[in-house]
Design a protein around this motif. Structure first.
Motif, PDB file in Angstrom:
ATOM      1  N   LYS A  60       0.828  -1.205   0.000  1.00  0.00           N
ATOM      2  CA  LYS A  60       0.000   0.000   0.000  1.00  0.00           C
ATOM      3  C   LYS A  60       0.869   1.265   0.000  1.00  0.00           C
ATOM      4  CE  LYS A  60      -3.716  -2.141  -0.352  1.00  0.00           C
ATOM      5  NZ  LYS A  60      -4.359  -2.109  -1.693  1.00  0.00           N
ATOM      6  N   THR A  61       0.605   2.122  -0.983  1.00  0.00           N
ATOM      7  CA  THR A  61       1.364   3.368  -1.142  1.00  0.00           C
ATOM      8  C   THR A  61       0.465   4.598  -1.123  1.00  0.00           C
ATOM      9  OG1 THR A  61       1.200   3.208  -3.535  1.00  0.00           O
ATOM     10  CG2 THR A  61       3.143   2.217  -2.521  1.00  0.00           C
ATOM     11  N   SER A  62      -0.838   4.382  -1.006  1.00  0.00           N
ATOM     12  CA  SER A  62      -1.756   5.524  -1.021  1.00  0.00           C
ATOM     13  C   SER A  62      -2.832   5.338   0.041  1.00  0.00           C
ATOM     14  CB  SER A  62      -2.396   5.670  -2.406  1.00  0.00           C
ATOM     15  OG  SER A  62      -3.104   4.503  -2.740  1.00  0.00           O
ATOM     16  N   GLY A  79       6.492   6.010   1.342  1.00  0.00           N
ATOM     17  CA  GLY A  79       6.783   4.617   1.637  1.00  0.00           C
ATOM     18  C   GLY A  79       5.702   3.643   1.212  1.00  0.00           C
ATOM     19  N   THR A  80       5.978   2.358   1.482  1.00  0.00           N
ATOM     20  CA  THR A  80       5.079   1.272   1.126  1.00  0.00           C
ATOM     21  C   THR A  80       4.849   0.421   2.378  1.00  0.00           C
ATOM     22  OG1 THR A  80       6.055   1.257  -1.088  1.00  0.00           O
ATOM     23  CG2 THR A  80       4.722  -0.652  -0.468  1.00  0.00           C
ATOM     24  N   TYR A  81       3.608  -0.108   2.491  1.00  0.00           N
ATOM     25  CA  TYR A  81       3.239  -0.720   3.767  1.00  0.00           C
ATOM     26  C   TYR A  81       2.405  -1.992   3.593  1.00  0.00           C
ATOM     27  CZ  TYR A  81       4.708   3.858   5.173  1.00  0.00           C
ATOM     28  OH  TYR A  81       5.462   4.996   5.328  1.00  0.00           O
ATOM     29  N   THR A 107       7.319  -1.595   4.560  1.00  0.00           N
ATOM     30  CA  THR A 107       7.993  -2.576   3.707  1.00  0.00           C
ATOM     31  C   THR A 107       8.952  -1.919   2.711  1.00  0.00           C
ATOM     32  OG1 THR A 107       6.083  -2.559   2.219  1.00  0.00           O
ATOM     33  CG2 THR A 107       6.146  -4.278   3.896  1.00  0.00           C
ATOM     34  N   THR A 108       8.707  -0.689   2.346  1.00  0.00           N
ATOM     35  CA  THR A 108       9.679   0.111   1.601  1.00  0.00           C
ATOM     36  C   THR A 108       9.793   1.449   2.320  1.00  0.00           C
ATOM     37  OG1 THR A 108       9.054  -0.903  -0.508  1.00  0.00           O
ATOM     38  CG2 THR A 108      10.312   1.160  -0.611  1.00  0.00           C
ATOM     39  N   PHE A 119       1.865  10.916   6.719  1.00  0.00           N
ATOM     40  CA  PHE A 119       1.493   9.530   6.999  1.00  0.00           C
ATOM     41  C   PHE A 119       0.799   9.509   8.361  1.00  0.00           C
ATOM     42  CE2 PHE A 119       3.738   5.279   8.275  1.00  0.00           C
ATOM     43  CZ  PHE A 119       2.578   4.566   8.054  1.00  0.00           C
ATOM     44  N   SER A 120      -0.481   9.118   8.368  1.00  0.00           N
ATOM     45  CA  SER A 120      -1.208   9.118   9.631  1.00  0.00           C
ATOM     46  C   SER A 120      -2.284   8.043   9.618  1.00  0.00           C
ATOM     47  CB  SER A 120      -1.840  10.495   9.896  1.00  0.00           C
ATOM     48  OG  SER A 120      -2.664  10.893   8.818  1.00  0.00           O
ATOM     49  N   PHE A 121      -2.730   7.705  10.800  1.00  0.00           N
ATOM     50  CA  PHE A 121      -3.836   6.775  11.006  1.00  0.00           C
ATOM     51  C   PHE A 121      -5.015   7.625  11.474  1.00  0.00           C
ATOM     52  CE2 PHE A 121      -6.225   4.374  14.265  1.00  0.00           C
ATOM     53  CZ  PHE A 121      -6.685   3.320  13.498  1.00  0.00           C
ATOM     54  N   ILE A 122      -6.180   7.446  10.834  1.00  0.00           N
ATOM     55  CA  ILE A 122      -7.286   8.389  11.051  1.00  0.00           C
ATOM     56  C   ILE A 122      -8.588   7.656  11.366  1.00  0.00           C
ATOM     57  CG2 ILE A 122      -8.765  10.091   9.897  1.00  0.00           C
ATOM     58  CD1 ILE A 122      -6.305  10.967   8.315  1.00  0.00           C
ATOM     59  N   TYR A 123      -9.325   8.212  12.314  1.00  0.00           N
ATOM     60  CA  TYR A 123     -10.709   7.797  12.555  1.00  0.00           C
ATOM     61  C   TYR A 123     -11.597   9.033  12.382  1.00  0.00           C
ATOM     62  CZ  TYR A 123     -14.915   5.817  14.440  1.00  0.00           C
ATOM     63  OH  TYR A 123     -16.212   5.360  14.562  1.00  0.00           O
ATOM     64  N   SER A 124     -12.691   8.899  11.623  1.00  0.00           N
ATOM     65  CA  SER A 124     -13.575  10.033  11.329  1.00  0.00           C
ATOM     66  C   SER A 124     -14.969   9.836  11.921  1.00  0.00           C
ATOM     67  CB  SER A 124     -13.728  10.213   9.811  1.00  0.00           C
ATOM     68  OG  SER A 124     -12.506  10.567   9.231  1.00  0.00           O
ATOM     69  N   PHE A 125     -15.568  10.939  12.326  1.00  0.00           N
ATOM     70  CA  PHE A 125     -16.919  10.936  12.897  1.00  0.00           C
ATOM     71  C   PHE A 125     -17.882  11.746  12.034  1.00  0.00           C
ATOM     72  CE2 PHE A 125     -14.076  10.572  16.501  1.00  0.00           C
ATOM     73  CZ  PHE A 125     -14.679   9.670  17.345  1.00  0.00           C
ATOM     74  N   GLU A 126     -19.140  11.327  12.048  1.00  0.00           N
ATOM     75  CA  GLU A 126     -20.210  12.172  11.530  1.00  0.00           C
ATOM     76  C   GLU A 126     -20.516  13.254  12.569  1.00  0.00           C
ATOM     77  OE1 GLU A 126     -23.727  10.058  10.044  1.00  0.00           O
ATOM     78  OE2 GLU A 126     -22.561   8.222  10.263  1.00  0.00           O
TER      79      GLU A 126
END
Lengths: 393, 56
Positions: A60-62, A79-81, A107-108, A119-126
């Motif tokens: 995963k790159t996007s 990067g790649t994951y 991985t890359t 590069f981030s990890f996201i949680y979204s709310f209504e």
């Protein structure tokens, strides 16, 4: 059998979150509460139990929603994951009731991200699910975010609340003290009397855990008061730099957002839902039909030409009219069983709870050429294929 | 989201009912609904100078 009494305290006592490596018990009683502020967890799938799309994604790159439902990986030129729904069988998160986690492995590597990479990890709310925070009013509430995290890297991570309705942001930090060890973090955020969350089904708030970035996101300072979003502040304290080496990984589970201010010792216990309840809440945003049994029919429609059938398909009510995809499938004649590959899926209409599909199959299929009657669409195999309805934020 | 192709598809009344699109290399059917994030991505793609093909 008549139920004369429900002992709520004993129903919740016994959960033992470990705060930052500590061993403190957390109960409603200890928190001075006689009930939980919210009926169900504000965060859907915070225990990472549901992963309708898949349990593992590589290369995963996007940006996208990979593996665990509702959890978004924002990967922007960095990067790649590999991303997995990790099964837990030991460690502090496991002994506190969490058996699944969202995990990303580099991985890359991108050893030197360009200024705009992020590069981030996201949680979204209504927005309509956040009105209890009374944001933008004189009675605005504080936010408490708690989660379990593990990484091979020690250091500081930035985690922000980003009000996308009003382009306002507040920053927070957490520290990973021990490598490869599940640690419980509690981060407090101030109330905001400016900028109400829009009371609708659109995205109003993102929680973003920054994992790495270029200087466009790190050259400022972490702002622990609400204010206009400044990109340079969003990863200003971050030292984890997960993208920079293929040895790196980061995992999270047990995410909970509470109304008000709590410490690690007063935090209400994570409210575990049944898998079924969790899955139904996930269906509001994404539904994957027909991926568990090989050669399963996912749609039956009326034949309207030698190459087409059309008809309604129903799904759980969605946040918004969903995008529909169909994996590898065949279309079969209901009367004689002759089938050919599906060459196109279109939709005449898409609504919140139903759509009218228009399926085209291989016109060269012998003996299929009837123009009346019923036809069916059947998946070719199990796994990632299937009929998918996507209404994510 | 990376949009590479978008084409209207008419409903049973002969008006545009949805969009057949390729997004992130996946063919999909996108509703014409402003709260759908794929439709939002298509609108952004159009704003960048691209065009949704007319239906057949």
């Amino acid at each position: 059998m008549a139920l004369s009494k429900i002992d709520v305290v004993n129903m919740v006592t016994g959960a033992t979150p470990v705060a930052n490596g500590g061993t403190g018990q957390t109960t409603f009683a200890a928190a001075g509460l006689d009930k939980r502020p919210n009926a169900t967890p504000l965060i859907v799938n915070g225990d990472m139990a549901v992963a309708q799309r898949s349990t593992s994604e590589t290369g995963k790159t996007s940006a996208g929603y990979y593996t665990c439902d509702r959890m978004h990986a924002n990967i922007d030129s960095i990067g790649t994951y590999t991303i997995i729904q990790e099964s837990l069988s030991s460690g502090n998160a496991y002994i506190n009731g969490f058996t699944k986690a969202w995990r990303i492995d580099t991985t890359t590597a991108d050893a030197s991200p360009a200024s705009g990479d992020n590069f981030s990890f996201i949680y979204s709310f209504e927005g309509q699910d956040l009105q209890l925070f009374k944001k933008g009013t004189a009675n605005a509430e504080k936010f408490t975010l708690a989660f379990w995290v593990k990484s091979n890297k020690t250091g500081t991570g930035n985690v922000n609340l980003f009000d996308t309705d009003n382009t306002r942001l507040i920053g927070g930090t957490y520290t990973i003290s021990s490598a490869d060890t599940w640690e419980h973090k509690v981060v407090n955020f101030a109330a905001d009397t400016t900028g109400a969350f829009t009371n609708d089904n659109g995205q109003s708030l993102k929680i973003e855990w920054f994992l790495d970035s270029g200087t466009n996101f790190s050259s400022g300072t972490t702002d622990t008061a609400w204010g206009s979003k400044q990109d340079v502040d969003r990863n200003a304290s971050g030292t984890l730099q997960i993208a920079r080496n293929t040895d790196n990984d980061w995992a999270i589970t047990g995410i909970q957002l509470e109304v008000g201010e709590y410490t690690s010792s007063t935090l209400p216990p994570f409210q575990h839902e049944s898998y079924g309840d969790n899955l139904m809440r996930c269906h509001r945003y994404f539904e994957h039909r027909g991926y568990t049994i090989a050669n399963q029919q996912v749609f039956t429609g009326q034949t309207i030409s030698t190459t087409k059938c059309t008809g309604p398909v129903f799904y759980g009510v969605k946040r918004a009219s969903p995008t529909i995809t169909l994996g590898s499938a065949i279309c079969g004649n209901q009367h004689n069983g002759v089938a050919g590959s599906v060459t196109a899926l279109s939709t005449l209409q898409i609504g919140l709870d139903t759509a009218r599909l228009d399926v085209t199959h291989n016109a060269s299929t012998a003996n299929f050429a009837i123009t009346q009657g019923m036809a069916y669409v059947q998946l070719d195999d199990t796994g990632i294929n299937g009929l998918k309805f996507d209404a994510e934020l | 989201m990376i949009v590479t192709k978008a084409k209207y598809y008419k409903d049973q009344n002969g008006v545009n009912g949805s969009i057949n699109a390729t997004i992130d290399n996946i063919e999909c059917c996108v509703p014409i609904a402003e709260d759908n994030t794929h439709y939002q991505a298509i609108l952004k793609w159009v704003a960048e100078g691209n065009t949704i093909e007319e239906a057949d």
